[in-house]
Design a protein around this motif. Structure first.
Motif: not given
Length: 109
Positions: A36-38, A57-58, A62-65
């Motif tokens: 969300s911050s990114y 990085i986002f 996102q993929n990690c999430q």
């Protein structure tokens, strides 16, 4: 009656100490916050190279999430409610009504 989609729960110890579910849930919450911050940063970035670096990085975050969410679902720690087809159709029709009001759609016709 609600139809839930859920895998069998992987049992974890119920103690005051954090267990696997607690750790993964904490990581998932952190990844959601970071994503969300990114996203906010990406909306406001004016430097193209910095924007591209942060976008990379986002995407990784996102993929990690998503991977953490899938792991929690696989272990039965997340459940989903099966959508009612009538409600889904109503939502689709409502969205089509909203979408027809967008200026871009009117220019394309």
């Amino acid at each position: 009656m609600q139809n839930n989609v859920q895998n069998p729960k992987t049992q974890v110890p119920k103690t005051p100490q954090m267990n696997d579910r607690d750790f993964i849930n904490d990581m998932l919450t952190t990844e959601k916050y970071m994503t969300s911050s990114y996203s906010t940063f990406l909306h406001e970035a004016s430097h193209q190279h910095l924007y591209q670096d942060m976008l990379n990085i986002f995407t990784e975050t996102q993929n990690c999430q998503r991977d953490l969410y899938n792991l929690m679902f696989k272990k039965g720690w997340y459940k989903l409610e099966q959508a009612d087809s009538q409600k889904l159709q109503q939502s689709h029709q409502q969205f089509q009504g909203y979408a027809s009001q967008f200026p871009y759609n009117n220019m394309m016709q």
